[in-house]
Scaffold this motif. Structure first.
Motif, PDB file in Angstrom:
ATOM      1  N   SER A  52       0.936  -1.026  -0.072  1.00  0.00           N
ATOM      2  CA  SER A  52       0.251  -0.321   0.381  1.00  0.00           C
ATOM      3  C   SER A  52       0.741   1.665  -0.117  1.00  0.00           C
ATOM      4  O   SER A  52       1.777   1.258   0.121  1.00  0.00           O
ATOM      5  CB  SER A  52      -1.535  -0.421   1.064  1.00  0.00           C
ATOM      6  N   HIS A 215      -4.348  -6.495  -4.386  1.00  0.00           N
ATOM      7  CA  HIS A 215      -2.896  -7.217  -3.431  1.00  0.00           C
ATOM      8  C   HIS A 215      -3.461  -8.657  -3.349  1.00  0.00           C
ATOM      9  O   HIS A 215      -2.786  -8.917  -2.711  1.00  0.00           O
ATOM     10  CB  HIS A 215      -3.360  -5.991  -2.915  1.00  0.00           C
TER      11      HIS A 215
ATOM     12  N   MET B 100     -13.867   7.185   1.614  1.00  0.00           N
ATOM     13  CA  MET B 100     -14.169   8.037   1.376  1.00  0.00           C
ATOM     14  C   MET B 100     -15.292   8.763   1.982  1.00  0.00           C
ATOM     15  O   MET B 100     -15.081  10.646   1.988  1.00  0.00           O
ATOM     16  CB  MET B 100     -13.620   8.118  -0.004  1.00  0.00           C
ATOM     17  N   GLY B 140       0.897   1.717  10.642  1.00  0.00           N
ATOM     18  CA  GLY B 140       1.991   1.022   9.728  1.00  0.00           C
ATOM     19  C   GLY B 140       1.880   2.121   8.561  1.00  0.00           C
ATOM     20  O   GLY B 140       3.377   2.566   7.077  1.00  0.00           O
ATOM     21  N   PRO B 142       4.450   5.853   7.640  1.00  0.00           N
ATOM     22  CA  PRO B 142       5.588   6.128   7.767  1.00  0.00           C
ATOM     23  C   PRO B 142       5.330   7.611   7.795  1.00  0.00           C
ATOM     24  O   PRO B 142       4.624   8.702   7.715  1.00  0.00           O
ATOM     25  CB  PRO B 142       6.405   5.729   7.151  1.00  0.00           C
ATOM     26  N   ARG B 147       2.446  13.156   7.528  1.00  0.00           N
ATOM     27  CA  ARG B 147       1.396  12.864   7.107  1.00  0.00           C
ATOM     28  C   ARG B 147      -0.014  13.368   7.790  1.00  0.00           C
ATOM     29  O   ARG B 147      -1.257  13.250   7.311  1.00  0.00           O
ATOM     30  CB  ARG B 147       0.828  11.256   7.010  1.00  0.00           C
ATOM     31  N   GLN B 150      -1.669  16.047   5.736  1.00  0.00           N
ATOM     32  CA  GLN B 150      -2.323  16.299   4.676  1.00  0.00           C
ATOM     33  C   GLN B 150      -3.871  15.327   4.315  1.00  0.00           C
ATOM     34  O   GLN B 150      -4.675  15.371   5.281  1.00  0.00           O
ATOM     35  CB  GLN B 150      -2.084  14.963   4.061  1.00  0.00           C
ATOM     36  N   SER B 156      -2.801   7.670  -0.405  1.00  0.00           N
ATOM     37  CA  SER B 156      -3.135   6.595  -1.266  1.00  0.00           C
ATOM     38  C   SER B 156      -4.315   5.147  -0.447  1.00  0.00           C
ATOM     39  O   SER B 156      -4.570   5.433   0.307  1.00  0.00           O
ATOM     40  CB  SER B 156      -2.062   5.383  -1.695  1.00  0.00           C
ATOM     41  N   GLY B 157      -5.392   5.158  -1.639  1.00  0.00           N
ATOM     42  CA  GLY B 157      -6.015   4.294  -0.557  1.00  0.00           C
ATOM     43  C   GLY B 157      -6.311   3.297   0.542  1.00  0.00           C
ATOM     44  O   GLY B 157      -7.348   3.103   1.240  1.00  0.00           O
ATOM     45  N   GLY B 158      -5.470   2.686   0.405  1.00  0.00           N
ATOM     46  CA  GLY B 158      -4.966   1.841   1.304  1.00  0.00           C
ATOM     47  C   GLY B 158      -4.486   3.063   3.112  1.00  0.00           C
ATOM     48  O   GLY B 158      -4.592   2.374   4.049  1.00  0.00           O
ATOM     49  N   MET B 159      -3.624   3.439   2.498  1.00  0.00           N
ATOM     50  CA  MET B 159      -3.344   4.953   3.318  1.00  0.00           C
ATOM     51  C   MET B 159      -5.130   5.595   4.312  1.00  0.00           C
ATOM     52  O   MET B 159      -4.874   5.681   5.426  1.00  0.00           O
ATOM     53  CB  MET B 159      -2.900   6.105   3.388  1.00  0.00           C
ATOM     54  N   ARG B 160      -5.161   6.031   2.981  1.00  0.00           N
ATOM     55  CA  ARG B 160      -7.579   6.519   4.120  1.00  0.00           C
ATOM     56  C   ARG B 160      -7.567   5.393   4.700  1.00  0.00           C
ATOM     57  O   ARG B 160      -8.398   5.721   5.830  1.00  0.00           O
ATOM     58  CB  ARG B 160      -7.708   6.670   2.524  1.00  0.00           C
ATOM     59  N   ARG B 162      -6.429   3.111   6.610  1.00  0.00           N
ATOM     60  CA  ARG B 162      -5.583   2.849   7.942  1.00  0.00           C
ATOM     61  C   ARG B 162      -5.677   4.047   8.664  1.00  0.00           C
ATOM     62  O   ARG B 162      -5.655   4.210   9.841  1.00  0.00           O
ATOM     63  CB  ARG B 162      -4.501   2.885   7.850  1.00  0.00           C
ATOM     64  N   ALA B 184      -8.335  -3.129   1.328  1.00  0.00           N
ATOM     65  CA  ALA B 184      -6.988  -2.246   0.086  1.00  0.00           C
ATOM     66  C   ALA B 184      -5.683  -2.167   0.585  1.00  0.00           C
ATOM     67  O   ALA B 184      -5.246  -1.880   0.417  1.00  0.00           O
ATOM     68  CB  ALA B 184      -7.723  -0.594   0.648  1.00  0.00           C
ATOM     69  N   LEU B 185      -5.481  -3.116   1.274  1.00  0.00           N
ATOM     70  CA  LEU B 185      -4.171  -2.915   1.977  1.00  0.00           C
ATOM     71  C   LEU B 185      -3.281  -4.535   1.399  1.00  0.00           C
ATOM     72  O   LEU B 185      -4.042  -5.566   1.155  1.00  0.00           O
ATOM     73  CB  LEU B 185      -4.112  -3.492   3.724  1.00  0.00           C
ATOM     74  N   ASP B 186      -2.599  -4.529   1.204  1.00  0.00           N
ATOM     75  CA  ASP B 186      -1.506  -5.976   0.831  1.00  0.00           C
ATOM     76  C   ASP B 186      -1.645  -6.188   2.045  1.00  0.00           C
ATOM     77  O   ASP B 186      -1.621  -6.205   3.255  1.00  0.00           O
ATOM     78  CB  ASP B 186       0.404  -5.183   0.366  1.00  0.00           C
TER      79      ASP B 186
END
Ligand SMILES: Nc1ncnc2c1ncn2[C@@H]1O[C@H](COP(=O)(O)OP(=O)(O)OP(=O)(O)O)[C@@H](O)[C@H]1O
Ligand SMILES: Nc1ncnc2c1ncn2[C@@H]1O[C@H](COP(=O)(O)OP(=O)(O)OP(=O)(O)O)[C@@H](O)[C@H]1O
Ligand code: SF4
Ligand code: SF4
Ligand SMILES: [Mg+2]
Ligand SMILES: [Mg+2]
Lengths: 330, 331
Positions: A52, A215, B100, B140, B142, B147, B150, B156-160, B162, B184-186
């Motif tokens: 991500s 993913h 979102m 997770g 960084p 951040r 912002q 990113s999608g996964g950060m939102r 999180r 949305a997370l790996d």
């Protein structure tokens, strides 16, 4: 292999961030995509995977013209798209469609599903109004939605249902390339299977090319012929599917594959996951040398401090056309 | 006493195409420290069940005609808005499926995270900011300090997603409703988030309802699973035996559709034939009947209730043919 329909060369997209340094004179940049190259062939699917925040969506959005590239080129059937103005893009809009990661944000809440689907057809003058309506009903059916739902609004659907509206919209214009950003991640597995099989059938029928961001590696393995793995804005490994899954050659790819959960609780309880140490690095201040080095479990096998000093280039490793960026011996 | 006791929850939407019965009589209870996996067809009412528990069903068009939703004996359905708000900020929190629509696009990440803390925890702005940065770090992200400044669209999608998770965990709830928290997370970050949830569970005895279509995640996290189809629970039971020997034909079809790293990638994935049901026009009998390969004439007349399996008291299934199905799913 067939000709490349889309050629991406050295593509970068950097976002300006706040100023820093002496009297805030230093403009800092977030290098979301930093020198990515790949070819997409007609009738083929290239998977794009990675952590991500590694730049997959930015890459996709730059390719479809939603962001101007910072540098590099994107060629569609030999024509450079990166340098085009909004108007210059018009003839390509129809041929390159995108399925968005965030279905909620990408559907206009004031439009019914019917008009979401028929409007692009009307803009591109496809068919008569009646034919468009009929076609949008067929599309809904194809993605596992009820054709009678044509007059409903996006908020009346569940998460997975909205994602399928986005897929139907991308298919409406009979494109040649579809950039799919996590197209099935909001769907239950049965409908996911239906949509994946549908994408496969359409690909065969219309010789479509897909860039498939996901993913879920089991899904990627099912739908892609080739797979590119991204890490911090760069491609760190690319190979054909069977090679990548059987013999991943970049340490990051290896850790990624080891972490895939399985549905069998017994398999789950004995699985050996390669846990990455250290924090996820930030694209704002990427590590030196190989950007994966602070977390790499195999770094000790490279003599000296080469990993933290020297940037590894994308080069052939092992069999066929497998490539990776790593200093390890092949 | 169970931490959460949901009895005959019903939610319908009155739309101009008719009444959509999104949740049609769902009952279950959940103990402290327990994790319940909620899986099922897209559109089967998983999110609306959670919204019903939280008292967040949009109304109109939504109408909750509940039996009751008891949290430690207090009925959430009967509470005033003010009481509910306080419960939501402190004891129960929800990680929404869609970042979102639940993050405010006009507020920085910092404001979204600190608002709750200042309101419910009486923290100063500086304390709240530190707590928020720590929350982002734990999921997770960084350079959390940067951040925080912002806006959601810059992530990113996964950060939102999180950020949503961090928000849900900040108040250390007794009950956490997590609606597709890791879609949305790996896999690596997903594993980290799941650890974080388990950790909270161990420290606080948090009970978790985990909605996900990732059956691998359910297998690794949940104690029990509930399978939903067309607004109802169709199968429930402990994770191990249910996944090993699913008794409801829908659950079987679902488990067979999972793409696995060990499967043959060139064979089309198995899926459940036919269309998902229209919740505004459900057939009188079993809602799965039009797609079920075990269907009998009686199935189309009556609706099967969720009933204990004679062979296993801990499990239930809503199917007339439970006892007649072949012993094991032929996977
Ligand atoms: N505001 C609304 N108005 C009308 N119908 C609605 C509304 N919200 C949800 N529904 C309907 O209620 C049903 C249940 O929706 P819900 O969001 O709970 O599904 P879900 O199980 O969470 O699905 P998914 O896995 O796709 O998220 C769906 O069929 C949906 O169309
Ligand atoms: N509009 C923007 N402005 C500033 N930064 C952005 C913008 N869009 C993306 N970024 C940043 O670029 C980086 C890559 O984001 P991107 O959305 O491409 O990741 P991704 O690989 O798609 O991740 P995910 O799997 O979480 O969706 C992130 O650090 C993100 O914060
Ligand atoms: S170059 Fe070094 S740090 Fe980078 S992946 Fe290879 S071994 Fe690991
Ligand atoms: S009750 Fe009948 S139709 Fe319904 S799931 Fe069981 S066998 Fe199938
Ligand atoms: Mg993305
Ligand atoms: Mg949902």
């Amino acid at each position: 292999m067939s000709e490349a329909i889309l050629e991406v060369r050295d593509l970068s997209k950097h976002f300006p961030m706040g100023k820093s340094g002496w009297r805030n004179s230093q403009q800092t940049w977030l290098k979301a995509v930093d020198g990515v190259s790949f070819d997409l062939h007609r009738g083929q699917t290239l998977g794009l995977v990675g952590e991500s925040g590694c730049g997959k969506s930015t890459c996709a959005r730059t390719i479809v013209g939603l962001y101007p590239p910072t540098s590099g080129s994107i060629r569609f059937e030999g024509n450079d798209l990166g340098s085009l103005s909004a108007r210059g893009w018009a003839p390509y809009r129809r041929k390159i469609q995108m399925i968005f990661q965030d279905p909620f944000a990408s559907l206009d809440p004031r439009q019914t599903v019917g008009s979401i689907l028929t409007e692009p057809m009307a803009i591109h003058k496809l068919g008569k109004p009646r034919e468009r309506r009929l076609r949008s009903m067929q599309l809904l059916e194809a993605v596992g939605l009820n054709p009678r739902h044509l007059y409903r609004y996006p908020h009346e659907f569940s998460g997975g249902q909205r994602q399928r509206i986005g897929i139907a919209r991308a298919l409406a214009l009979e494109p040649e390339v579809i950039i799919c950003d996590e197209p099935v991640s909001a769907l239950d597995v049965s409908i996911q299977a239906q949509v994946i099989n549908l994408l496969g059938e359409l690909q065969e029928r219309f010789n479509l090319a897909y860039l498939f961001i996901a993913h879920d590696l089991a899904v990627v393995r099912h739908i892609c012929q080739r797979v590119a793995v991204m890490y911090l804005g760069r491609v760190v490994e690319v190979a054909d599917r069977d090679t990548l899954f059987a013999n991943p050659s970049h340490p990051y790819t290896r850790s990624l594959l080891s972490a895939v959960p399985d549905v069998d609780p017994e398999v789950e309880s004995v699985r050996q996951r390669i846990v990455l140490r250290g924090d996820v690095p930030s694209p704002l201040t990427p590590p030196s040398g190989c950007t994966f080095h602070p977390r790499c479990p195999e770094r000790e096998q490279v003599p000296g401090d080469r990993c933290s000093v020297e940037v590894p280039l994308l080069q052939g490793s092992g069999s066929g056309d497998q490539q990776r960026t790593c200093h390890l011996d092949t | 006493m169970a931490l959460l006791d949901v009895n005959d929850l019903r939610v319908r939407f009155e739309t101009h195409h008719g009444t959509v019965r999104a949740v049609d009589g769902v009952s279950f209870s959940l103990d402290e420290g327990e994790t319940l996996g909620l899986v099922g067809e897209s559109g089967s009412g998983k999110s609306v069940t959670n919204l019903g528990i939280m008292g967040l069903v949009p109304s109109p068009p939504g109408v909750v005609e509940a039996g009751h939703v008891l949290l430690e004996g207090r009925d959430l359905v009967q509470m005033s808005d003010a009481q509910l708000r306080s419960v939501r900020g402190n004891e129960v929190s929800m990680i929404f499926q869609d970042p979102m629509t639940s993050l405010n696009p006009l507020l920085t990440v910092e404001r979204q995270l600190t608002e709750v803390l200042e309101l419910h925890r009486n923290m100063t702005r500086a304390e709240a900011r530190r707590a928020a940065a720590k929350g982002l770090d734990e999921v997770g992200i960084p350079e959390p300090e940067r951040r925080l400044e912002q806006y959601p669209h810059e992530l990113s999608g996964g950060m939102r997603q999180r950020v949503m998770i961090a928000m849900g965990l900040l108040c250390e709830p007794k009950l956490l409703l997590a609606d597709e928290p890791t879609t949305a997370l790996d896999v690596t970050i997903q594993a980290q988030i799941l650890e974080l949830m388990k950790d909270l569970q161990e420290r606080r005895g948090t009970a978790i309802i985990l909605v996900t279509h990732d059956l691998g995640v359910v297998a690794g996290m949940a104690d029990r699973v509930h399978v939903m189809y067309a607004g109802r629970l169709v199968e429930t039971g402990p994770i191990g035996s249910l996944f090993k020997d699913p008794r409801h034909p829908y659950t079987r079809g679902l488990l067979q559709s999972v793409p696995r790293l060990t499967g043959d990638p060139d064979v089309p994935l198995s899926s459940i034939p036919g269309q998902p049901p229209d919740l505004a026009a459900l057939p009188p009998g079993c809602s799965f009947a039009p797609r079920c390969s075990f269907v009998q004439p009686t199935c189309e007349l009556d609706r099967p209730d969720l009933a204990r399996l004679p062979s296993d008291e801990a499990r239930s299934s809503a199917c007339f043919e439970n006892e007649n199905l072949p012993a094991k799913a032929d996977q």
